[in-house]
Design an enzyme around this catalytic site. Structure first.
Site, PDB file in Angstrom:
ATOM      1  N   SER A 133      26.892-105.454  -8.938  1.00 57.65           N
ATOM      2  CA  SER A 133      27.438-105.917 -10.213  1.00 57.65           C
ATOM      3  C   SER A 133      28.946-106.048 -10.081  1.00 57.65           C
ATOM      4  O   SER A 133      29.570-105.293  -9.344  1.00 57.65           O
ATOM      5  CB  SER A 133      27.083-104.910 -11.298  1.00 57.65           C
ATOM      6  OG  SER A 133      28.007-104.964 -12.354  1.00 57.65           O
TER       7      SER A 133
ATOM      8  N   GLU B 189      14.183-111.369  -8.955  1.00 56.83           N
ATOM      9  CA  GLU B 189      14.273-111.966 -10.296  1.00 56.83           C
ATOM     10  C   GLU B 189      14.246-113.492 -10.194  1.00 56.83           C
ATOM     11  O   GLU B 189      13.601-114.173 -10.993  1.00 56.83           O
ATOM     12  CB  GLU B 189      15.547-111.507 -11.001  1.00 56.83           C
ATOM     13  CG  GLU B 189      15.503-110.025 -11.368  1.00 56.83           C
ATOM     14  CD  GLU B 189      16.866-109.502 -11.778  1.00 56.83           C
ATOM     15  OE1 GLU B 189      17.339-109.867 -12.856  1.00 56.83           O
ATOM     16  OE2 GLU B 189      17.469-108.736 -11.009  1.00 56.83           O
TER      17      GLU B 189
ATOM     18  N   LYS C 108      25.564-100.304  -9.352  1.00 53.48           N
ATOM     19  CA  LYS C 108      24.368-101.138  -9.445  1.00 53.48           C
ATOM     20  C   LYS C 108      23.882-101.711  -8.102  1.00 53.48           C
ATOM     21  O   LYS C 108      24.668-102.113  -7.260  1.00 53.48           O
ATOM     22  CB  LYS C 108      24.598-102.317 -10.399  1.00 53.48           C
ATOM     23  CG  LYS C 108      24.779-101.929 -11.842  1.00 53.48           C
ATOM     24  CD  LYS C 108      23.508-101.433 -12.501  1.00 53.48           C
ATOM     25  CE  LYS C 108      22.464-102.494 -12.642  1.00 53.48           C
ATOM     26  NZ  LYS C 108      22.410-103.138 -13.914  1.00 53.48           N
TER      27      LYS C 108
ATOM     28  N   HIS D  32      -3.046-102.915 -18.529  1.00 49.04           N
ATOM     29  CA  HIS D  32      -2.124-102.913 -19.684  1.00 49.04           C
ATOM     30  C   HIS D  32      -0.798-102.247 -19.326  1.00 49.04           C
ATOM     31  O   HIS D  32      -0.129-101.712 -20.191  1.00 49.04           O
ATOM     32  CB  HIS D  32      -2.737-102.200 -20.898  1.00 49.04           C
ATOM     33  CG  HIS D  32      -4.137-102.624 -21.208  1.00 49.04           C
ATOM     34  ND1 HIS D  32      -4.446-103.629 -22.097  1.00 49.04           N
ATOM     35  CD2 HIS D  32      -5.328-102.201 -20.704  1.00 49.04           C
ATOM     36  CE1 HIS D  32      -5.749-103.784 -22.151  1.00 49.04           C
ATOM     37  NE2 HIS D  32      -6.308-102.938 -21.303  1.00 49.04           N
TER      38      HIS D  32
END
Ligand code: ARG
Length: 461
Positions: free
Chosen positions: A280, A293, A286, A159
């Site tokens: 970024s 992704e 960043k 979980h």
């Protein structure tokens, strides 16, 4: 100048409308089948000659010209024409252009319906081998990473909550198991792909005396398709391959998602090599895991292909229908997406480093040793359900006192169960827990090392 006359021109008076030509062509994507198409035609002409349907000179002329055409395609000198619809007619027209009437004999006892089924089967066969190889390469990287971090303990999750301590190597090897099943599925699918549809012609077979077993043998097929209607009308071998690819892409997406989480500030479990990250355009600090992704995202595209194929074939009457031309769009895209994903993931796994100090700190949180404490009570004779409740109460107290289980004294433990003695400390804390695991599939260090050796040997090149 290559003949662009349609092979069916005999029955037609009107020219095909350009709109229809543009809409129905497939050569813009099925040109990729040129190698399989030529391989199939070489085998077919060999068989035709053996059956007396071509002379040996005609066969040799055809084979020589087909090989020249292949060279021309591979050196980018071949001009595919959309007027000629698909790869099959483009190659046939080029053959006829080169050797005239002899070239016109190649399509004897063959239809594009069995030809395209053949090309797809040959193509899928090659890609299955290639994807199995890439998956195995990824397994090797995971096994090597597991060996590198064999001692590291992480919080195991259920979980997405801290559950029990697990060796990081055990987690990594879990993916190796998944990818092994993916390879097995692909290999199993291959047994149904690896059949020759030649001889089925348009749908019914032919009245000519041919030898389909011979073409099957030349092309290295295990056997021939045993029903001509099925051989030309079926694409479940594509759907099966696509299903294998979808499951594989799903496994890739799980690993990607997990590592995206693990490289957040919140987890801080790992670092993806900088050369594999992107920045970024506005936030200077960043370092984003975009590659992971996209690995997570590509799975959606692969599922899309599977759904296209299912929908394409749903309720399609027998046998060949032009709808089936669209199978290639999905199968080609899914295959190249999965291949590229596997190649990229290999590099990411190789470059990953785990932040063992952060992981160690995380292991202190969330009472990872609570289940081991319940099992301690079981060993002292308490039924498991009662042990579960006792430990639940102990955890509640520890939470209130902001202590770890190992931070409680024997006297404090005794208030919950007289069965707890000072030997409990041998079990508490993640290192102790890990040592006490048993069973061949567990995260016990001995079991994990054994499995690691197993994989090392199995995946040896
Ligand atoms: N290009 C077609 C396909 O990919 C094969 C040709 C069969 N066409 C036909 N009209 N019988 O499925």
């Amino acid at each position: 100048m290559k003949q662009e006359k349609k092979p069916w021109a005999g029955r037609f008076e009107k020219e095909t409308q350009p709109l229809v030509e543009a809409f129905t062509e497939s050569v813009s994507f099925d040109w990729r089948l040129y190698k399989q198409d030529i391989q199939g035609s070489i085998a077919h002409s060999t068989m035709l000659a053996a059956c007396g349907l071509l002379s040996s000179e005609e066969r040799d002329d055809i084979i020589r010209a087909l090989k020249e055409i292949q060279k021309e395609i591979e050196s980018n000198h071949f001009k595919f024409s959309k007027k000629l619809e698909d790869v099959h007619m483009n190659i046939e027209a080029a053959l006829i252009e080169r050797i005239g009437e002899t070239g016109e004999k190649l399509h004897t006892a063959r239809s594009r319906n069995d030809q395209v089924a053949l090309d797809m089967r040959l193509w899928c066969r090659e890609e299955i081998h290639s994807i199995i190889g890439l998956t195995e390469g990824l397994q090797r990287e995971l096994v090597s990473k597991a060996g590198q971090y064999i001692e590291t303990i992480i919080p195991g999750f259920t979980h997405l909550q801290h559950a029990q301590p697990v060796l990081l190597s055990h987690y990594l090897l879990a993916y190796v198991e998944m990818f092994e099943r993916d390879k097995e599925r692909l290999a199993d699918c291959l047994s149904r792909v690896n059949k020759s549809p030649l001889g089925a012609c348009a749908l019914a077979g032919t009245t000519l005396p041919i030898d389909p077993a011979m073409t099957a043998k030349i092309l290295g097929f295990q056997s021939i398709c045993t029903n001509s209607v099925d051989a030309t009308g079926d694409r479940d071998f594509c759907i099966e391959f696509a299903s294998c690819l979808s499951i594989l892409a799903m496994h890739v997406s799980r690993l990607a998602e997990e590592w995206i989480l693990w490289c957040t500030e919140e987890f801080g479990f790992l670092d993806i090599d900088e050369s594999l990250c992107t920045g970024s355009s506005i936030m200077p600090q960043k370092k984003n895991p975009d590659a992971l992704e996209l690995l997570r995202a590509k799975c959606a595209r692969v599922y899309g292909g599977l759904v296209s194929l299912f929908t394409l074939m749903k309720a399609l009457p027998l046998s060949y229908n032009r709808d089936m031309q669209e199978d290639k769009v999905a199968v080609f895209d899914m295959t190249s997406t999965v291949s590229a994903s596997l190649k990229l993931l290999c590099v990411i796994v190789r470059g990953v480093s785990f932040k063992v100090d952060n992981i160690k700190m995380a292991c202190e949180k969330g009472f990872l040793d609570a289940t081991a404490l319940a099992e301690y009570l079981v060993q002292k004779g308490l039924p498991f359900r009662q042990a579960h409740e006792v430990v639940g109460k102990i955890v509640k107290k520890a939470l209130k006192d902001k202590k770890k289980l190992a931070g409680l004294s024997v006297d404090e433990f005794k208030k919950f169960s007289s069965l707890i003695d000072s030997d409990v400390y041998d079990l508490l804390g993640v290192e102790n827990c890990i040592k006490h695991y048993k069973g061949p599939s567990s995260t016990a260090p001995r079991a994990v090392r054994k499995r690691l050796t197993f994989w090392d040997n199995k995946l040896k090149t």
